[in-house]
Design an enzyme around this catalytic site. Structure first.
Site, PDB file in Angstrom:
ATOM      1  N   HIS A  31      10.805   2.669  -8.453  1.00  0.00           N
ATOM      2  CA  HIS A  31      11.700   2.592  -9.610  1.00  0.00           C
ATOM      3  C   HIS A  31      11.719   3.936 -10.351  1.00  0.00           C
ATOM      4  O   HIS A  31      10.696   4.618 -10.432  1.00  0.00           O
ATOM      5  CB  HIS A  31      11.219   1.531 -10.606  1.00  0.00           C
ATOM      6  CG  HIS A  31      11.336   0.120 -10.122  1.00  0.00           C
ATOM      7  ND1 HIS A  31      12.054  -0.250  -9.006  1.00  0.00           N
ATOM      8  CD2 HIS A  31      10.825  -1.029 -10.632  1.00  0.00           C
ATOM      9  CE1 HIS A  31      11.974  -1.564  -8.855  1.00  0.00           C
ATOM     10  NE2 HIS A  31      11.231  -2.060  -9.812  1.00  0.00           N
ATOM     11  N   CYS A  73       6.881  -4.705 -13.226  1.00  0.00           N
ATOM     12  CA  CYS A  73       6.773  -3.385 -12.586  1.00  0.00           C
ATOM     13  C   CYS A  73       7.328  -2.251 -13.455  1.00  0.00           C
ATOM     14  O   CYS A  73       6.701  -1.196 -13.612  1.00  0.00           O
ATOM     15  CB  CYS A  73       7.457  -3.393 -11.226  1.00  0.00           C
ATOM     16  SG  CYS A  73       9.028  -4.237 -11.189  1.00  0.00           S
TER      17      CYS A  73
HETATM   18  N1  NAP Z   1       8.615  -6.776  -5.912  1.00  0.00           N
HETATM   19  C1  NAP Z   1       8.126  -6.129  -6.951  1.00  0.00           C
HETATM   20  O1  NAP Z   1       8.260  -4.900  -7.092  1.00  0.00           O
HETATM   21  C2  NAP Z   1       7.379  -6.900  -8.011  1.00  0.00           C
HETATM   22  C3  NAP Z   1       6.765  -6.168  -9.021  1.00  0.00           C
HETATM   23  C4  NAP Z   1       6.055  -6.845 -10.016  1.00  0.00           C
HETATM   24  C5  NAP Z   1       5.982  -8.219  -9.986  1.00  0.00           C
HETATM   25  N2  NAP Z   1       6.608  -8.911  -8.980  1.00  0.00           N
HETATM   26  C6  NAP Z   1       6.474 -10.381  -8.977  1.00  0.00           C
HETATM   27  O2  NAP Z   1       5.597 -10.724  -7.889  1.00  0.00           O
HETATM   28  C7  NAP Z   1       5.966 -11.999  -7.366  1.00  0.00           C
HETATM   29  C8  NAP Z   1       6.220 -11.859  -5.855  1.00  0.00           C
HETATM   30  O3  NAP Z   1       7.312 -10.982  -5.655  1.00  0.00           O
HETATM   31  P1  NAP Z   1       7.736 -10.386  -4.235  1.00  0.00           P
HETATM   32  O4  NAP Z   1       8.649  -9.269  -4.552  1.00  0.00           O
HETATM   33  O5  NAP Z   1       6.553 -10.149  -3.379  1.00  0.00           O
HETATM   34  O6  NAP Z   1       8.579 -11.610  -3.620  1.00  0.00           O
HETATM   35  P2  NAP Z   1       8.898 -11.938  -2.072  1.00  0.00           P
HETATM   36  O7  NAP Z   1       8.899 -10.715  -1.243  1.00  0.00           O
HETATM   37  O8  NAP Z   1      10.125 -12.763  -2.107  1.00  0.00           O
HETATM   38  O9  NAP Z   1       7.646 -12.857  -1.616  1.00  0.00           O
HETATM   39  C9  NAP Z   1       7.492 -14.177  -2.079  1.00  0.00           C
HETATM   40  C10 NAP Z   1       6.234 -14.794  -1.491  1.00  0.00           C
HETATM   41  O10 NAP Z   1       6.126 -16.128  -2.004  1.00  0.00           O
HETATM   42  C11 NAP Z   1       5.853 -16.995  -0.914  1.00  0.00           C
HETATM   43  N3  NAP Z   1       6.309 -18.358  -1.187  1.00  0.00           N
HETATM   44  C12 NAP Z   1       7.579 -18.798  -1.375  1.00  0.00           C
HETATM   45  N4  NAP Z   1       7.591 -20.149  -1.531  1.00  0.00           N
HETATM   46  C13 NAP Z   1       6.294 -20.552  -1.430  1.00  0.00           C
HETATM   47  C14 NAP Z   1       5.649 -21.821  -1.489  1.00  0.00           C
HETATM   48  N5  NAP Z   1       6.335 -22.942  -1.689  1.00  0.00           N
HETATM   49  N6  NAP Z   1       4.312 -21.861  -1.342  1.00  0.00           N
HETATM   50  C15 NAP Z   1       3.594 -20.720  -1.136  1.00  0.00           C
HETATM   51  N7  NAP Z   1       4.144 -19.488  -1.063  1.00  0.00           N
HETATM   52  C16 NAP Z   1       5.481 -19.416  -1.221  1.00  0.00           C
HETATM   53  C17 NAP Z   1       6.622 -16.384   0.233  1.00  0.00           C
HETATM   54  O11 NAP Z   1       6.123 -16.932   1.436  1.00  0.00           O
HETATM   55  P3  NAP Z   1       7.079 -17.124   2.746  1.00  0.00           P
HETATM   56  O12 NAP Z   1       7.161 -15.774   3.388  1.00  0.00           O
HETATM   57  O13 NAP Z   1       6.302 -18.108   3.554  1.00  0.00           O
HETATM   58  O14 NAP Z   1       8.389 -17.634   2.253  1.00  0.00           O
HETATM   59  C18 NAP Z   1       6.268 -14.914   0.043  1.00  0.00           C
HETATM   60  O15 NAP Z   1       4.990 -14.652   0.561  1.00  0.00           O
HETATM   61  C19 NAP Z   1       7.190 -12.453  -8.161  1.00  0.00           C
HETATM   62  O16 NAP Z   1       6.771 -13.268  -9.243  1.00  0.00           O
HETATM   63  C20 NAP Z   1       7.756 -11.146  -8.701  1.00  0.00           C
HETATM   64  O17 NAP Z   1       8.510 -11.311  -9.859  1.00  0.00           O
HETATM   65  C21 NAP Z   1       7.301  -8.284  -8.006  1.00  0.00           C
END
Ligand code: NAP
EC number: 1.2.1.11
Length: 330
Positions: A240, A128
């Site tokens: 950010h 990001c």
């Molecule tokens: N947040 C940001 O600003 C941002 C920006 C760029 C990139 N990213 C990247 O994008 C990715 C997701 O980030 P996020 O911020 O959205 O994280 P998050 O809010 O913690 O969401 C994680 C997701 O993964 C799912 N998950 C966890 N364990 C799983 C499993 N065993 N099987 C299938 N699904 C599973 C969760 O489902 P449950 O709800 O069922 O647990 C949830 O839907 C990460 O790699 C992060 O580094 C994030």
């Protein structure tokens, strides 16, 4: 013919935003599937007038879709992506798992869209903070090559996922009520603090988040730009901020910079110090553009500029960029 798209990680901060962005864009998509962990089986998410029920992530189910937007942690991406590619589903991955793999394009559609067409089944969405910085730099780089960048970030809680946003809210309330704050999503309690530690430390002393900003920027911009980053988590919910010091080959004046940004539709300048106008997280929340303010000459070096950049990390920093890549492909 319309395409089918699966979002894996659909209940998370990025996955939910992806569903929103897909709803807003009029893409030729006939079927959307939402997947997460077994904890989320049966949850309902609305996309337009359709209520979609979240399913447990299983390769056999997800691989029935033409495209998969992966929004899970990098360990899980590493496991799921190769299996999906083998079954013919094209993956756009949001994690850091494949970003620096030479075989995998790393794409910011406004900067290197042509790379998206050269994929071998998987395309990576950059970090990001990187997407935001690359868009802040690219217009300047187009008028004079950038040699070196010193950047300090002020990153919101949502950058660490949905649980981190909940922790910021609970922690703030607890501290105001004189109760000790429990921290899990952050290394230290986040309320009323600033934590100069995002992702783990590398032996060099930089954090992995800081190294991502350097390595990914070089890959996307196809340039050896030197980037020295300090990444800091602050107690804002979303968007950010980045203070960016830019050293160019030739002199770029503030007027030159303004003209360069004007030509770039995804970057908006909000810069009127007399009226106290510059981008702030609450004003940028929900937008897809990158916002720039405080453009000024760096008086301490010959060819230097300072800028302030703010962007919605869940939208342009993640979901919007991924959906734009999908848009290029379909
Ligand atoms: N947040 C940001 O600003 C941002 C920006 C760029 C990139 N990213 C990247 O994008 C990715 C997701 O980030 P996020 O911020 O959205 O994280 P998050 O809010 O913690 O969401 C994680 C997701 O993964 C799912 N998950 C966890 N364990 C799983 C499993 N065993 N099987 C299938 N699904 C599973 C969760 O489902 P449950 O709800 O069922 O647990 C949830 O839907 C990460 O790699 C992060 O580094 C994030």
């Amino acid at each position: 013919m319309g395409k089918s798209v699966a979002i894996v990680g659909a209940t998370g901060a990025v996955g939910r935003t992806m569903a929103k962005v897909i709803e807003e864009k009029n893409l030729n998509i006939t079927k959307i599937g939402l997947f997460a962990s077994k904890r989320s089986i049966g949850k309902k998410i609305n996309i337009g007038s359709n209520e979609i029920i979240v399913e447990k992530t299983e390769i056999d189910k997800v691989s029935k879709y033409d495209y998969c937007l992966l929004a899970v942690d990098s360990k899980l991406s590493q496991k799921l992506a190769p299996e999906l590619i083998k079954k013919g589903t094209i993956v756009i991955d949001n994690s850091s798992a494949f970003r620096l793999d030479h075989q995998v394009p790393l794409v910011v559609p406004e900067v290197n869209p042509q790379k998206a067409y050269n994929h071998k089944g998987i395309i990576s969405n950059p970090n990001c903070s990187t997407i935001q910085m690359v868009l802040s730099l690219y217009p300047i780089h187009s008028i004079s090559p950038i040699q070196r960048v010193v950047v300090s970030t002020y990153q919101s809680a949502s950058g660490a996922g949905q649980k981190a946003v909940d922790e910021l809210k609970n922690c703030t309330e607890n501290v105001l009520n004189g109760v000790k704050c429990q921290n899990e999503a952050f290394i230290h309690p986040i309320a009323f603090s600033a934590i100069p530690h995002i992702d783990s430390f590398d032996p060099s002393g930089y954090t992995k988040e800081e190294l991502k900003m350097s390595n990914e920027t070089q890959k996307i911009m196809n340039s050896q730009i030197k980037v020295s980053a300090t990444c800091v988590r602050i107690p804002t919910i979303n968007c950010h901020c980045e203070s960016i010091n830019i050293q160019t080959k030739n002199k770029v004046t503030v007027t030159d910079a303004l003209k360069a940004y004007e030509k770039f539709p995804s970057v908006k300048v909000w810069d009127n110090p007399k009226e106290n106008i510059y981008p702030l997280p609450p004003n940028v929340d929900g937008y897809d553009d990158v916002f720039i303010g405080r453009i000024r000459q760096d008086k301490t070096i010959e060819n230097g500029l300072n800028i302030w950049s703010v962007a919605d990390n869940l939208r342009k920093g993640a979901a919007t960029n991924a959906v734009q890549i999908l848009e290029l492909l379909i």
